[in-house]
Design a protein around this motif. Structure first.
Motif, PDB file in Angstrom:
ATOM      1  N   SER A 144       0.832  -1.210   0.000  1.00  0.00           N
ATOM      2  CA  SER A 144       0.000   0.000   0.000  1.00  0.00           C
ATOM      3  C   SER A 144       0.861   1.252   0.000  1.00  0.00           C
ATOM      4  O   SER A 144       0.410   2.328  -0.393  1.00  0.00           O
ATOM      5  CB  SER A 144      -0.906   0.008   1.230  1.00  0.00           C
ATOM      6  N   ALA A 145       2.109   1.115   0.456  1.00  0.00           N
ATOM      7  CA  ALA A 145       2.989   2.277   0.549  1.00  0.00           C
ATOM      8  C   ALA A 145       3.765   2.524  -0.746  1.00  0.00           C
ATOM      9  O   ALA A 145       4.471   3.507  -0.860  1.00  0.00           O
ATOM     10  CB  ALA A 145       3.973   2.087   1.699  1.00  0.00           C
ATOM     11  N   SER A 146       3.636   1.639  -1.723  1.00  0.00           N
ATOM     12  CA  SER A 146       4.535   1.764  -2.871  1.00  0.00           C
ATOM     13  C   SER A 146       4.160   2.948  -3.757  1.00  0.00           C
ATOM     14  O   SER A 146       2.997   3.283  -3.937  1.00  0.00           O
ATOM     15  CB  SER A 146       4.555   0.476  -3.698  1.00  0.00           C
ATOM     16  N   ARG A 147       5.179   3.548  -4.304  1.00  0.00           N
ATOM     17  CA  ARG A 147       5.043   4.710  -5.175  1.00  0.00           C
ATOM     18  C   ARG A 147       4.204   4.363  -6.400  1.00  0.00           C
ATOM     19  O   ARG A 147       3.294   5.094  -6.776  1.00  0.00           O
ATOM     20  CB  ARG A 147       6.456   5.107  -5.603  1.00  0.00           C
ATOM     21  N   MET A 148       4.502   3.216  -7.001  1.00  0.00           N
ATOM     22  CA  MET A 148       3.774   2.822  -8.201  1.00  0.00           C
ATOM     23  C   MET A 148       2.292   2.723  -7.913  1.00  0.00           C
ATOM     24  O   MET A 148       1.464   3.239  -8.652  1.00  0.00           O
ATOM     25  CB  MET A 148       4.264   1.465  -8.705  1.00  0.00           C
ATOM     26  N   LEU A 149       1.914   2.061  -6.821  1.00  0.00           N
ATOM     27  CA  LEU A 149       0.512   1.776  -6.597  1.00  0.00           C
ATOM     28  C   LEU A 149      -0.246   3.005  -6.131  1.00  0.00           C
ATOM     29  O   LEU A 149      -1.410   3.194  -6.473  1.00  0.00           O
ATOM     30  CB  LEU A 149       0.369   0.609  -5.628  1.00  0.00           C
ATOM     31  N   ARG A 150       0.408   3.866  -5.346  1.00  0.00           N
ATOM     32  CA  ARG A 150      -0.284   5.097  -4.966  1.00  0.00           C
ATOM     33  C   ARG A 150      -0.586   5.927  -6.199  1.00  0.00           C
ATOM     34  O   ARG A 150      -1.652   6.474  -6.365  1.00  0.00           O
ATOM     35  CB  ARG A 150       0.567   5.902  -3.977  1.00  0.00           C
ATOM     36  N   ASN A 151       0.372   5.955  -7.110  1.00  0.00           N
ATOM     37  CA  ASN A 151       0.221   6.768  -8.307  1.00  0.00           C
ATOM     38  C   ASN A 151      -0.890   6.259  -9.211  1.00  0.00           C
ATOM     39  O   ASN A 151      -1.522   7.008  -9.931  1.00  0.00           O
ATOM     40  CB  ASN A 151       1.549   6.785  -9.067  1.00  0.00           C
ATOM     41  N   LEU A 152      -1.115   4.949  -9.180  1.00  0.00           N
ATOM     42  CA  LEU A 152      -2.092   4.365 -10.093  1.00  0.00           C
ATOM     43  C   LEU A 152      -3.505   4.386  -9.541  1.00  0.00           C
ATOM     44  O   LEU A 152      -4.444   3.988 -10.211  1.00  0.00           O
ATOM     45  CB  LEU A 152      -1.711   2.914 -10.400  1.00  0.00           C
ATOM     46  N   SER A 153      -3.662   4.871  -8.323  1.00  0.00           N
ATOM     47  CA  SER A 153      -4.941   4.667  -7.665  1.00  0.00           C
ATOM     48  C   SER A 153      -6.082   5.404  -8.359  1.00  0.00           C
ATOM     49  O   SER A 153      -7.234   5.057  -8.188  1.00  0.00           O
ATOM     50  CB  SER A 153      -4.847   5.104  -6.208  1.00  0.00           C
ATOM     51  N   GLU A 154      -5.774   6.412  -9.116  1.00  0.00           N
ATOM     52  CA  GLU A 154      -6.848   7.210  -9.696  1.00  0.00           C
ATOM     53  C   GLU A 154      -7.141   6.902 -11.165  1.00  0.00           C
ATOM     54  O   GLU A 154      -7.747   7.710 -11.869  1.00  0.00           O
ATOM     55  CB  GLU A 154      -6.534   8.692  -9.512  1.00  0.00           C
ATOM     56  N   GLY A 155      -6.700   5.734 -11.623  1.00  0.00           N
ATOM     57  CA  GLY A 155      -6.988   5.393 -13.009  1.00  0.00           C
ATOM     58  C   GLY A 155      -5.993   6.013 -13.967  1.00  0.00           C
ATOM     59  O   GLY A 155      -6.339   6.777 -14.851  1.00  0.00           O
ATOM     60  N   GLU A 210      21.693   8.182 -15.412  1.00  0.00           N
ATOM     61  CA  GLU A 210      21.759   9.307 -14.469  1.00  0.00           C
ATOM     62  C   GLU A 210      21.511   8.816 -13.045  1.00  0.00           C
ATOM     63  O   GLU A 210      22.108   9.296 -12.085  1.00  0.00           O
ATOM     64  CB  GLU A 210      20.730  10.365 -14.874  1.00  0.00           C
ATOM     65  N   LYS A 211      20.570   7.881 -12.926  1.00  0.00           N
ATOM     66  CA  LYS A 211      20.261   7.269 -11.629  1.00  0.00           C
ATOM     67  C   LYS A 211      19.960   5.804 -11.871  1.00  0.00           C
ATOM     68  O   LYS A 211      19.480   5.447 -12.949  1.00  0.00           O
ATOM     69  CB  LYS A 211      19.027   7.927 -10.994  1.00  0.00           C
ATOM     70  N   ALA A 212      20.211   4.983 -10.880  1.00  0.00           N
ATOM     71  CA  ALA A 212      19.892   3.565 -11.031  1.00  0.00           C
ATOM     72  C   ALA A 212      19.726   2.942  -9.655  1.00  0.00           C
ATOM     73  O   ALA A 212      20.263   3.443  -8.657  1.00  0.00           O
ATOM     74  CB  ALA A 212      20.994   2.836 -11.804  1.00  0.00           C
ATOM     75  N   SER A 213      18.964   1.888  -9.612  1.00  0.00           N
ATOM     76  CA  SER A 213      18.900   1.102  -8.386  1.00  0.00           C
ATOM     77  C   SER A 213      18.792  -0.364  -8.767  1.00  0.00           C
ATOM     78  O   SER A 213      18.182  -0.723  -9.769  1.00  0.00           O
ATOM     79  CB  SER A 213      17.691   1.512  -7.539  1.00  0.00           C
ATOM     80  N   ALA A 214      19.418  -1.197  -7.949  1.00  0.00           N
ATOM     81  CA  ALA A 214      19.272  -2.641  -8.092  1.00  0.00           C
ATOM     82  C   ALA A 214      18.511  -3.149  -6.883  1.00  0.00           C
ATOM     83  O   ALA A 214      18.635  -2.605  -5.780  1.00  0.00           O
ATOM     84  CB  ALA A 214      20.647  -3.303  -8.169  1.00  0.00           C
ATOM     85  N   LYS A 215      17.683  -4.168  -7.106  1.00  0.00           N
ATOM     86  CA  LYS A 215      16.926  -4.742  -6.004  1.00  0.00           C
ATOM     87  C   LYS A 215      17.087  -6.253  -6.106  1.00  0.00           C
ATOM     88  O   LYS A 215      16.857  -6.834  -7.173  1.00  0.00           O
ATOM     89  CB  LYS A 215      15.456  -4.321  -6.134  1.00  0.00           C
ATOM     90  N   VAL A 216      17.503  -6.850  -5.022  1.00  0.00           N
ATOM     91  CA  VAL A 216      17.788  -8.280  -5.035  1.00  0.00           C
ATOM     92  C   VAL A 216      17.067  -8.950  -3.878  1.00  0.00           C
ATOM     93  O   VAL A 216      17.225  -8.551  -2.717  1.00  0.00           O
ATOM     94  CB  VAL A 216      19.314  -8.551  -4.903  1.00  0.00           C
ATOM     95  N   ASP A 239      17.936   9.733  -5.414  1.00  0.00           N
ATOM     96  CA  ASP A 239      16.932  10.737  -5.068  1.00  0.00           C
ATOM     97  C   ASP A 239      15.559  10.084  -5.103  1.00  0.00           C
ATOM     98  O   ASP A 239      15.450   8.844  -5.132  1.00  0.00           O
ATOM     99  CB  ASP A 239      17.030  11.968  -5.981  1.00  0.00           C
ATOM    100  N   ASP A 240      14.511  10.889  -5.125  1.00  0.00           N
ATOM    101  CA  ASP A 240      13.162  10.320  -5.054  1.00  0.00           C
ATOM    102  C   ASP A 240      12.829   9.406  -6.231  1.00  0.00           C
ATOM    103  O   ASP A 240      11.970   8.533  -6.112  1.00  0.00           O
ATOM    104  CB  ASP A 240      12.113  11.443  -4.994  1.00  0.00           C
ATOM    105  N   THR A 241      13.506   9.603  -7.365  1.00  0.00           N
ATOM    106  CA  THR A 241      13.188   8.779  -8.527  1.00  0.00           C
ATOM    107  C   THR A 241      13.619   7.332  -8.329  1.00  0.00           C
ATOM    108  O   THR A 241      12.882   6.400  -8.637  1.00  0.00           O
ATOM    109  CB  THR A 241      13.881   9.339  -9.789  1.00  0.00           C
ATOM    110  N   ASN A 242      14.830   7.128  -7.831  1.00  0.00           N
ATOM    111  CA  ASN A 242      15.358   5.766  -7.792  1.00  0.00           C
ATOM    112  C   ASN A 242      15.520   5.197  -6.383  1.00  0.00           C
ATOM    113  O   ASN A 242      15.911   4.041  -6.233  1.00  0.00           O
ATOM    114  CB  ASN A 242      16.706   5.689  -8.538  1.00  0.00           C
ATOM    115  N   ARG A 243      15.192   5.988  -5.351  1.00  0.00           N
ATOM    116  CA  ARG A 243      15.327   5.450  -3.996  1.00  0.00           C
ATOM    117  C   ARG A 243      14.322   4.317  -3.787  1.00  0.00           C
ATOM    118  O   ARG A 243      13.145   4.456  -4.092  1.00  0.00           O
ATOM    119  CB  ARG A 243      15.105   6.536  -2.943  1.00  0.00           C
ATOM    120  N   ILE A 244      14.811   3.207  -3.276  1.00  0.00           N
ATOM    121  CA  ILE A 244      13.927   2.086  -2.965  1.00  0.00           C
ATOM    122  C   ILE A 244      13.420   2.292  -1.551  1.00  0.00           C
ATOM    123  O   ILE A 244      14.171   2.233  -0.581  1.00  0.00           O
ATOM    124  CB  ILE A 244      14.665   0.750  -3.153  1.00  0.00           C
ATOM    125  N   LYS A 245      12.112   2.567  -1.449  1.00  0.00           N
ATOM    126  CA  LYS A 245      11.554   2.969  -0.168  1.00  0.00           C
ATOM    127  C   LYS A 245      11.133   1.766   0.655  1.00  0.00           C
ATOM    128  O   LYS A 245      11.166   1.786   1.867  1.00  0.00           O
ATOM    129  CB  LYS A 245      10.349   3.893  -0.383  1.00  0.00           C
TER     130      LYS A 245
END
Lengths: 240, 240
Positions: free
Chosen positions: A71-82, B164-170, B12-18
């Motif tokens: 629920s906290a993910s950036r992708m899913l929050r962004n998609l919530s409004e269609g 410019e920015k990148a993140s890896a997630k494993v 930054d906010d674009t690639n930070r894995i939250k």
């Protein structure tokens, strides 16, 4: 009696395959068969003009695609409004070494599906979707699990996307060279690639005497993942 | 003597894995190793507000990514002016069956790379890039091929994108359940998944007596594609 016309997705500038259109398919049967043969997709969406391409697990019901996340993910929050999104599934089938650099290629099967992604807010609908997320991969498994808690349900977001447009693209041609190049003394070959299942690893903390459920018998070492997932899908959704 | 600090991509906010930030890596070594272990990526870009997610072959040189396509393709025409893009590479390593639906998961390795994609206009630069496209997969192969024609070069577009920015997630954790759930009589396992090479298929129209080049000896049946591609990359770019 005439045959029922095959259902197809509408075609416009968004999903029309302009190049190598002989590789293009828009019919439900081809698009859905490819979607049901995989578990991993990549979803594209836009936040403040920046495109993101996120890998995630997904599943299909009819002409609707689902995926989930925190629920906290950036992708899913962004998609919530269609929001407009594009979900793509690709299977790499080979690397192709031709007699010219230009004809080096790959065999592959891919689907691009376009629509508007919406967060599922209704709790029973979300709960049912999460059941299918597990059962689509492992038929009947949810009924054997520790039930999902309220807190877990709240922590999970599920997105649905009605497929508005889609296209499948399939290359299964191996080596194709210019006619005159076949006379050249240059080695050419197709290198097949496939994604397979390894030997399943039972958890080291299983209670004694717990046997592997028969419903997992498809997931055996050496089998192709796309074939096993297609079988599992057909078991979970007998109606297709 | 102190060690050289490891090079990393800015965060930054674009690639930070939250979420699950313990799975996140931003250092060049991890990001590049993942990029060099695959041939297929998915690229996200935006046309008129609509996100697209396109599968394509790609390769890396230093902190620059390359991919190619037809000069006529929608994706490449759109990117010619330095459009924001996101290139993602994902390797699925397992499906994970836990004791609750909530902890069902997958092991995977993925990289998201962000930048601005630009069409390469300079012909010598484009020509060199296309050589590396083939040689990165099959070291030294271009020198053995029928040369690329002017017309083929014109028909091919190559895109470069400075990362410019990148993140890896494993995730490589297998089954992880809530402490109290280990006491339950529920079967749990990790199902490994890997992408492997099949038996190479020499083209049926090869001239008699043409042997398979020794440089292809890594591409043998049963080997993991990620290992073979990593070896091929190291042969083509000895400097890393």
């Amino acid at each position: 009696m005439s045959e029922q016309p095959a259902a197809s997705y509408p075609v416009d500038d968004t999903n029309r395959i302009k190049r190598r259109h002989q590789r293009a398919h828009y019919d439900h049967a081809t698009v859905h068969a490819l979607l049901d043969s995989a578990a991993l997709c990549h979803v594209s969406y836009v936040i403040d003009g920046q495109p993101y391409c996120t890998p995630t697990l997904y599943w299909r019901e009819g002409t609707t695609l689902y995926w989930h996340g925190s629920s906290a993910s950036r992708m899913l929050r962004n998609l919530s409004e269609g929001q407009p999104a594009c979900l793509t599934v690709t299977q790499l089938d080979s690397l192709v070494l031709a007699r010219s650099a230009f004809h080096h290629s790959a065999d592959y099967r891919s689907v691009m599906a376009f629509g508007h992604a919406k967060l599922i807010e209704d709790e029973p609908e979300k709960s049912r979707a999460l059941t299918m997320m597990v059962d689509r991969l492992f038929p009947g498994r949810t009924a054997t699990l520790r039930p999902t808690t309220e807190q877990e349900l709240k922590a999970t977001a599920v997105v649905s996307m009605e497929i508005e447009k889609a296209s499948a693209k399939v290359r299964a041609a191996g080596v194709i060279d210019d006619d005159e190049d076949y006379a050249l003394a240059i080695y050419a070959e197709r290198i097949p690639v496939r994604t397979v299942i390894g030997a399943p690893e039972p958890d080291s903390r299983l209670l004694p005497g717990l046997a592997r459920p028969a419903t997992l018998s498809g997931f055996n070492a050496g089998r192709r993942l796309d074939e096993v997932l297609t079988e599992a899908y057909a078991m979970s959704y007998p109606a297709g």
